[in-house]
Each structure stands twice: as C-alpha cells, then as structure tokens.
Design an enzyme around this catalytic site. Structure first.
Site, PDB file in Angstrom:
ATOM      1  N   GLY A 129       0.847  -1.187  -0.033  1.00  0.00           N
ATOM      2  CA  GLY A 129      -0.045   0.049  -0.035  1.00  0.00           C
ATOM      3  C   GLY A 129       0.748   1.213  -0.028  1.00  0.00           C
ATOM      4  CD  GLU A 134       0.185  -9.052   1.139  1.00  0.00           C
ATOM      5  OE1 GLU A 134      -0.661  -7.999   0.984  1.00  0.00           O
ATOM      6  OE2 GLU A 134      -0.110 -10.076   1.478  1.00  0.00           O
ATOM      7  N   PRO A 135       4.449  -5.184  -0.706  1.00  0.00           N
ATOM      8  CG  PRO A 135       6.895  -4.447  -0.881  1.00  0.00           C
ATOM      9  CD  PRO A 135       5.990  -5.232  -0.315  1.00  0.00           C
ATOM     10  NE  ARG A 164      -0.060   2.937  -6.000  1.00  0.00           N
ATOM     11  CZ  ARG A 164      -1.171   2.637  -6.723  1.00  0.00           C
ATOM     12  NH1 ARG A 164      -1.016   3.365  -7.798  1.00  0.00           N
ATOM     13  NH2 ARG A 164      -2.178   1.981  -6.227  1.00  0.00           N
ATOM     14  NE  ARG A 182      -2.832   3.701 -10.969  1.00  0.00           N
ATOM     15  CZ  ARG A 182      -2.745   4.922 -10.536  1.00  0.00           C
ATOM     16  NH1 ARG A 182      -2.154   5.958 -11.179  1.00  0.00           N
ATOM     17  NH2 ARG A 182      -3.186   5.023  -9.242  1.00  0.00           N
ATOM     18  CE1 TYR A 220      -8.794   2.420  -9.272  1.00  0.00           C
ATOM     19  CE2 TYR A 220      -6.714   2.646 -10.741  1.00  0.00           C
ATOM     20  CZ  TYR A 220      -7.676   1.916 -10.072  1.00  0.00           C
ATOM     21  OH  TYR A 220      -7.498   0.744 -10.147  1.00  0.00           O
ATOM     22  CB  CYS A 243     -14.687   4.421 -29.830  1.00  0.00           C
ATOM     23  SG  CYS A 243     -16.362   4.870 -30.190  1.00  0.00           S
ATOM     24  CE1 TYR A 274      -1.874  -3.032  -8.723  1.00  0.00           C
ATOM     25  CE2 TYR A 274      -0.620  -1.130  -7.989  1.00  0.00           C
ATOM     26  CZ  TYR A 274      -0.994  -2.301  -7.892  1.00  0.00           C
ATOM     27  OH  TYR A 274      -0.894  -3.225  -6.614  1.00  0.00           O
TER      28      TYR A 274
HETATM   29  N1  LLP Z   1      -1.565  -6.802  -0.622  1.00  0.00           N
HETATM   30  C1  LLP Z   1      -2.881  -6.987  -1.072  1.00  0.00           C
HETATM   31  C2  LLP Z   1      -3.852  -7.885  -0.531  1.00  0.00           C
HETATM   32  C3  LLP Z   1      -3.623  -6.057  -2.085  1.00  0.00           C
HETATM   33  O1  LLP Z   1      -4.769  -6.075  -2.421  1.00  0.00           O
HETATM   34  C4  LLP Z   1      -2.755  -5.157  -2.848  1.00  0.00           C
HETATM   35  C5  LLP Z   1      -3.089  -4.110  -3.924  1.00  0.00           C
HETATM   36  C6  LLP Z   1      -1.402  -5.131  -2.419  1.00  0.00           C
HETATM   37  C7  LLP Z   1      -0.895  -6.051  -1.511  1.00  0.00           C
HETATM   38  C8  LLP Z   1      -0.298  -4.243  -3.214  1.00  0.00           C
HETATM   39  O2  LLP Z   1      -0.661  -2.847  -3.112  1.00  0.00           O
HETATM   40  P1  LLP Z   1       0.397  -1.626  -3.483  1.00  0.00           P
HETATM   41  O3  LLP Z   1       1.746  -1.914  -2.618  1.00  0.00           O
HETATM   42  O4  LLP Z   1       0.613  -1.773  -4.828  1.00  0.00           O
HETATM   43  O5  LLP Z   1      -0.323  -0.454  -3.032  1.00  0.00           O
HETATM   44  N2  LLP Z   1      -5.071  -0.649  -9.803  1.00  0.00           N
HETATM   45  C9  LLP Z   1      -4.836   0.178  -8.546  1.00  0.00           C
HETATM   46  C10 LLP Z   1      -4.125  -0.387  -7.476  1.00  0.00           C
HETATM   47  C11 LLP Z   1      -4.950  -1.702  -6.949  1.00  0.00           C
HETATM   48  C12 LLP Z   1      -4.491  -2.396  -5.635  1.00  0.00           C
HETATM   49  C13 LLP Z   1      -5.082  -3.484  -5.319  1.00  0.00           C
HETATM   50  N3  LLP Z   1      -4.300  -4.319  -4.351  1.00  0.00           N
HETATM   51  C14 LLP Z   1      -4.286   1.341  -8.874  1.00  0.00           C
HETATM   52  O6  LLP Z   1      -3.738   1.450 -10.280  1.00  0.00           O
HETATM   53  O7  LLP Z   1      -4.102   2.502  -8.344  1.00  0.00           O
END
Ligand code: LLP
Length: 426
Positions: free
Chosen positions: A239, A273-274, A276, A312, A316, A343, A372
């Site tokens: 996150g 769990e990084p 992004r 994105r 969003y 389109c 993403y």
């Molecule tokens: N762990 C779990 C359980 C998750 O659901 C996610 C992301 C992550 C880790 C990784 O999160 P991150 O570190 O990448 O923030 N498509 C969206 C983001 C969707 C995230 C879904 N879950 C975007 O483009 O902003």
C-alpha cells in the site's frame, strides 16, 4: 524518478534514450528501469535485514516475468491474487514457500493449485472460504497454512476504489469477529491458522492509518496467543504510495519501521506486500503524438496510447506527469486534453493541462506507469496490447513483444463450430 533524466536534451531511461527504444520497438511501449526496481526492493530488504521477514512483491502491480524474476533474485517472495498470478510467480522462480495468496474469491481449483505448490500462506477472507479451503485440503490429505485477513475499519485516506480497510469494503473479516473466525478455523480440519493479515489500501501517503491498523492486528495476535493459537506470521500488506504529482510519500524504510515497531518483541515473521512502491516510478509509457486538434471549446492532443493501455486516469482520475521526450527547454506549453484513440470520452491521460508542446510525430512519456499499467491493459477496440522493454544501464531488451493482429483472434474458435445439445428437456 531519477532513472528518467534528460541527457543531451533527450529523455533517457538510465543510459538509454527513449527515442532509440521507440525507433527499435515502436509505440506505445512500456519502458522499465531494472535498476530503479532493484533499488526499491533492496531498500525494503535492507530495512528488514535484522528481522525475520518476507517481502512478498505484489505481482499484480507488474506481472512481466522479467520483473518478477528481478525481484526474486533480490530475495523477494510474491503476493498473488489468482491462479494465474500464482502460475506467473512460480514460473518466474519465486519459491513457493515465500508466496502468500489473498483475495475474496478463490476457487477450489485455485486452492488445489496453491496447495500442490506448497505456498507459505493463504490469506483467508471469509468463513465460507475457510470451510471450502478446509474441505479441499482434507481431500488432498494436506494441511493449509492460513492467515486470516482482518478488516480493522481504518480509513487509508486514498481513492475509494483502492481503499480496502473500511467495514463497508468487501475485503477481510471484521476485527470484532476475528477471534471467533480463528476459533472456527481451529475446529475445521486440515487448516493451520498461523497468521494475521491486514491490508487497508493502496497509494497510501500517510503511514498513520497503516500504523493504527497494524496495532489492532498486534492486539489480535496477543489475544490469539492467549487462546493458544500458534501465530507465526504477521502480514502487514502493501500500500505504500509513490510520487505521481506532488505527493511526498514515506520511504520504504519508514513503512518497514512502522510495522516493526508495532510488532516489536512479538517473535513474528513480518510479511510485507509492496507492489506500486517497488515498480510504479520505475516505468513509463512511451507514446507518439498523432494529431493536434482544435475545437471551438478546447484543444486536444491525440496520442497513440489509450485507456486500454493505461487505465488509471480513466478509472481513478489518476494524475500521471506527461513529459516530452525531446528537448525539455525548447517546448512551450499548450493547455489541452491529452487523449487516446479509443472510442470513449473517458479515454484521456490529462485534462486541461499545460502540456509540453510536442508536434505530431513527436514522442511523449506518461510517467510513473510501472505499476498497474500493463497489468490492467485490455484489447478494447481490438487494440493490440503494447510492448514492454527492460533497461539495464546502457542496454535495453524487449521483454514482451507487441501483440499482433493474429493474437487478437487467436483464442477464437475457427473453422466448424462444435454445436452441443443444450436442451435439458430432451
Ligand atoms: N496486498 C494486497 C492484499 C493487495 O490487495 C494489494 C493491492 C497489494 C498488497 C499491493 O498494493 P500496493 O503496494 O501496490 O499499493 N489498480 C490500482 C491499485 C489496486 C491495488 C490492489 N491491491 C491502481 O492502479 O492504483
């Protein structure tokens, strides 16, 4: 994004000019800096060096096998969300015993696959899923190691579509019910409840809610241990946000320390769990300007990338910086909408933005597109999904070729159709 800089008035990724990539591979193309990704995973690994840990790269952010492999080579595990992601993680060399599998809708087939592979943890999101997993594991004669994903009802203060820790979200088991759910897991056969998992959302730029959520999780672990559960893993999710515009998110070490501090001296293996934060700023979408178009109301710059390539902004309303590939100093600015060929009126990358003036035929880079981007790309309008390129110092390599027209129809049945009788009354 210090791996993307201007040299000789041309935008480069590490030592490679984006112009030379466009000439060799065409556009639109995702370009990733290998060293930018590696630096980020190393920052996580270094901050965690003293603690028992797994950095489970959330592969949904970027599933190209070369990206996953680069992470695995640095010791990362994988956070997967489907049978397909499990396949990709294993295929790219992520050890099964470093894989955690989350998601509210795992099928029995996906459970079987993950059990056969011998993954580290299932993150279970409901009682119904607990029961199904117990049945599948029992049938297979094995024990499923599980964490329960708890929903702490904490606001991650991010976009509602990627905010997962509120009680209105579909994710996790309410904290108030979590201990009962663990008791249920203990009663069911073939389950080993051994972890607590919390993930409250994505693109988080303030760690306070993350810390609050982890503290709730740590309290739960203490409660569970009093009930004689053998809790070994604390999965604090991913996150951590990145800079798209003016955000100033914390660095990986701050994310790590927030988690470590909350579970200090609890003798737990910390899983993070990084996604992004590892790959987002390591990639751009390289695109060519097709046309400038002036209407009575406004000006449009039409590029050869569309919402099908990078969703994105459309989904969003996300901000991505737009740069000219050539000559940063010489470009005047034009206020325009940057749009794609798809389109849909929702097919845009920027609205009413002062963009660098790049004439038709010139190149632009949509920045911070490493996470993403390709993973959310589609074939809408029968557009071929873009190529992907890896840059490592002065060299670059194609890591996924651009799709062909044949790829578009490849899975459709050709020749004679095999009609089956579907009339149940006969
Ligand atoms: N762990 C779990 C359980 C998750 O659901 C996610 C992301 C992550 C880790 C990784 O999160 P991150 O570190 O990448 O923030 N498509 C969206 C983001 C969707 C995230 C879904 N879950 C975007 O483009 O902003």
């Amino acid at each position: 994004m210090q791996e993307f800089t201007y040299k000789n008035e041309e935008l480069h990724c590490e030592g490679v000019s984006l112009k030379s990539i466009a000439a060799a591979v065409g556009t639109p193309t995702f370009v990733y800096s290998k060293n930018a990704m590696v630096a980020r995973i190393r920052a996580y690994e270094a901050a965690l060096a003293e603690a028992p840990h797994i950095v489970a790269y959330a592969i949904k952010a970027n599933t190209n096998q070369w990206v996953i492999r680069a992470m695995a080579e640095e010791g990362a595990g994988g956070d997967v969300h489907s049978g397909g992601e499990l396949y990709r993680a294993l295929n790219a060399g992520v050890p099964a015993n470093k894989i955690v599998y989350s998601g509210v809708g795992k099928t029995t087939q996906e459970m079987q696959e993950a059990l056969s592979a011998g993954i580290m943890l299932f993150s279970v999101e409901s009682i119904a899923e607990l029961k199904t997993l117990s049945g599948v594991a029992r049938e297979m004669g094995c024990i499923a190691p599980i964490a329960l994903r708890v929903n702490p009802h904490v606001d991650a203060k991010t976009h509602p579509y990627i905010s997962t820790g509120l009680k209105t979200a579909k994710f996790g088991i309410p904290l108030s019910y979590a201990a009962d759910a663990f008791e249920e897991a203990r009663r069911l056969p073939a389950l080993n409840p051994t972890g607590v998992h919390i993930h409250i959302g994505s693109q988080i730029t303030d760690l306070a809610p993350v810390q609050e959520a982890i503290h709730h999780g740590a309290d739960l672990v203490r409660d569970l241990r009093q009930r004689n559960f053998d809790i070994q893993y604390f999965d604090a999710g991913g996150g951590l946000g990145i800079t798209y515009d003016t955000e100033e998110p914390p660095e990986p070490d701050a994310h790590v320390h927030a988690a470590l501090q909350a579970i200090h001296a609890m003798n737990l293996t910390l899983v993070l769990e990084p996604g992004r934060a590892l790959v987002g700023n390591a990639g751009v979408l390289l695109t060519r300007v097709l046309y400038h178009k002036q209407t009575e109301e406004k000006r449009f710059v039409v590029i050869d990338a569309g919402m099908n390539d990078l969703l994105r902004p459309s989904l969003y309303d996300a901000y991505h910086e737009i740069r000219a590939v050539d000559d940063p100093g010489a470009h005047e600015r034009v206020v325009a909408d940057l749009v794609g060929p798809v389109c849909e009126e929702g097919d845009f990358f920027a609205k009413n933005r002062a963009l660098p003036h790049v004439p038709g035929g010139g190149l632009m880079a949509v920045m911070s597109a490493g996470a993403y981007g390709f993973t959310m790309a589609s074939n809408y309008n029968s557009r071929r999904r873009p190529a992907e390129v890896f840059v490592d110092g002065p060299r670059f390599a194609l890591i996924r070729r651009r799709e062909s027209y044949d790829d578009l129809v490849h899975h459709e049945v050709s020749g004679q159709l095999d009609w089956l009788d579907g009339n149940s009354e006969r």
